[in-house]
Design a protein around this motif. Structure first.
Motif, short mmCIF file in Angstrom:
data_model
loop_
_atom_site.label_atom_id
_atom_site.label_comp_id
_atom_site.label_asym_id
_atom_site.label_seq_id
_atom_site.Cartn_x
_atom_site.Cartn_y
_atom_site.Cartn_z
N ASP A 294 0.74 -1.06 0.50
CA ASP A 294 0.24 0.18 -0.22
C ASP A 294 1.03 1.26 -0.41
O ASP A 294 1.91 0.94 1.02
N TYR A 295 0.02 1.76 -0.30
CA TYR A 295 1.19 3.45 -0.57
C TYR A 295 1.36 4.17 0.41
O TYR A 295 -0.01 3.50 1.54
N LEU A 296 2.01 5.37 0.68
CA LEU A 296 1.38 5.97 2.89
C LEU A 296 0.81 6.83 2.34
O LEU A 296 0.69 7.56 1.34
N GLN A 297 0.55 7.61 3.66
CA GLN A 297 -0.43 8.55 3.57
C GLN A 297 0.07 9.01 4.68
O GLN A 297 0.79 9.02 5.32
N ALA A 298 -0.70 10.28 5.31
CA ALA A 298 0.40 11.89 6.65
C ALA A 298 -0.50 10.66 6.98
O ALA A 298 -1.19 9.71 7.19
N ASP B 24 1.86 7.85 8.44
CA ASP B 24 2.12 6.58 8.82
C ASP B 24 3.21 6.72 9.43
O ASP B 24 4.26 7.52 8.81
N LYS C 275 4.29 1.35 8.42
CA LYS C 275 3.71 1.11 7.22
C LYS C 275 5.21 0.86 5.24
O LYS C 275 4.85 0.63 4.10
N MET D 281 4.04 7.39 -2.46
CA MET D 281 2.89 8.30 -2.13
C MET D 281 1.88 7.80 -2.92
O MET D 281 0.40 8.84 -3.10
N GLY D 282 2.23 7.44 -3.45
CA GLY D 282 1.88 6.76 -4.98
C GLY D 282 1.35 7.27 -6.61
O GLY D 282 0.89 7.56 -7.46
#
Length: 378
Positions: free
Chosen positions: A48-52, A54, A119, A195-196
């Motif tokens: 999975d890409y990271l999110q703020a 993480d 993550k 982040m994708g």
């Protein structure tokens, strides 16, 4: 027991062990020789890409990294909206270079993999030591909780392990570079990928390119790191239909040629659908052309690779240079090499980010710092 009964018994035992047999006729006096399956199917999942917010682990699987660099990298990650978490054994020094014992370095990898709140994993440094970890980790535990692992140089071993485990990873910059501030293209493109935002690279023409188009799974890295792993569970070059990425630092031309010949003799080049040559930073210049002029590493390799009639993309700024563009290892990719330039496309989901490598600039780092980051010299 007669000869035919003996051969039949040996064949049955070997077959039960999951091995393949070379053919042997009744008239052939040769002993039946077992041969292991030489290729594997690489089918990697994308973490999975990271999110703020993480959490991102910072670990040292190879050589020691000064804590000052780790702390500065942690500050960069916070500026990106992420929460850094430093591995329990980071900061230890064994035998003057290693970042802990084998058990301690493996422990930090397991800690980062098994903590569900972490993550992604960023390695602090390469150098040497990951070959010591190959038989300490199982492919099952590496695939149990897919998450991004980032690094290059000696971390090529971990990329190979993850690809064999069926997990994509990122060949990208580490703490010793991120500690410079994290605002350069090398760092921000790696951040964006986490982040994708998936880069689609466009490269200028290179005189040693071999034109053509090919698709396959991206494997490889630092050749003097991954070539010795042939036959191990970290050997992603055993995969079918691969695109092989190669880079190196401070090696002689003849040693780079030796490593490529080892790959050739083990059938790796036969499995390649295409090859990407990255940076060959501060490598030897001992080979000359007929006029006595120095030839490049790419020119030397061109002579070997042209016989395979596959596309070869040269000049990708990835490796130990001042620009080290991130690559998704284990990902399906397409390369298109033309007379006027080339492209590298990662065939995974995400927001495509066009990157013209000719436009990228970076503040040069002193050679001593760059080499120390790679673990090649102090």
């Amino acid at each position: 027991m007669n000869k035919k009964q003996f051969i039949a018994t040996v064949a049955m035992v070997i077959a039960m062990s999951g091995l393949m047999l070379t053919s042997c006729s009744d008239e052939d006096d040769n002993i039946v020789t077992p041969e292991r399956e030489k290729t594997v199917l690489l089918n990697c999942v994308k973490p999975d890409y990271l999110q703020a917010g993480d959490r991102v682990a910072l670990i040292s699987p190879s050589y020691y990294t000064p804590m000052e660099n780790v702390e500065k990298t942690a500050d960069v990650l916070r500026s990106w909206g992420l929460e850094p978490v430093v591995g329990p054994n980071v900061g230890k020094v064994v035998d003057g270079r290693y970042a802990g014992t084998v058990a301690e370095r493996v422990s930090d990898i397991r800690w980062a993999l098994n903590d569900p709140t972490i993550k992604a994993i960023i390695c602090n440094r390469g150098g040497y030591g990951t070959i010591q970890l190959i038989n300490q980790l199982s492919l099952a535990e590496l695939s149990a909780s897919p998450k991004w692992l980032v690094g290059f140089s000696d971390i090529s071993t971990l990329h190979g392990l993850l690809s064999r485990a069926g997990v994509m990873s990122i060949h990208g910059t580490m703490s010793s570079f991120l500690a410079n501030g994290g605002a350069d293209a090398t760092s921000t493109l790696m951040r964006d990928l986490l982040m994708g935002h998936v880069p689609a690279y466009e490269l200028p023409a290179h005189e040693q390119n071999i034109t053509g188009q090919a698709s396959g799974v991206l494997v490889g890295g630092n050749i003097c790191t991954f070539a010795p792993n042939l036959g191990s569970q970290a050997d992603a070059t055993a995969g079918r239909d691969i695109i092989l990425f190669v880079e190196e630092v401070e090696e002689s031309m003849h040693n780079i040629d030796r490593q490529m010949r080892i790959l050739q003799m083990n059938g790796v080049l036969d499995r390649c659908r295409g090859i990407i040559l990255g940076e060959f930073t501060d490598c030897g210049t001992e080979f000359k052309d007929a006029s006595g002029a120095t030839i490049s590493v790419e020119a030397m390799l061109h002579e070997l690779l042209k016989n395979y009639h596959i596309p070869v993309l040269c000049g990708l700024p990835a490796g130990h240079g001042d620009v080290n563009l991130p690559l998704v290892m284990g990902a399906p990719v397409t390369i298109d090499v033309r007379s006027d330039g080339a492209t590298l496309q990662f065939n995974i989901d995400g927001i495509q980010q066009h990157v013209n490598t000719a436009d990228i600039t970076a503040t040069p780092t002193p050679t001593a710092v760059r080499m120390r980051m790679a673990g090649k010299r102090e």
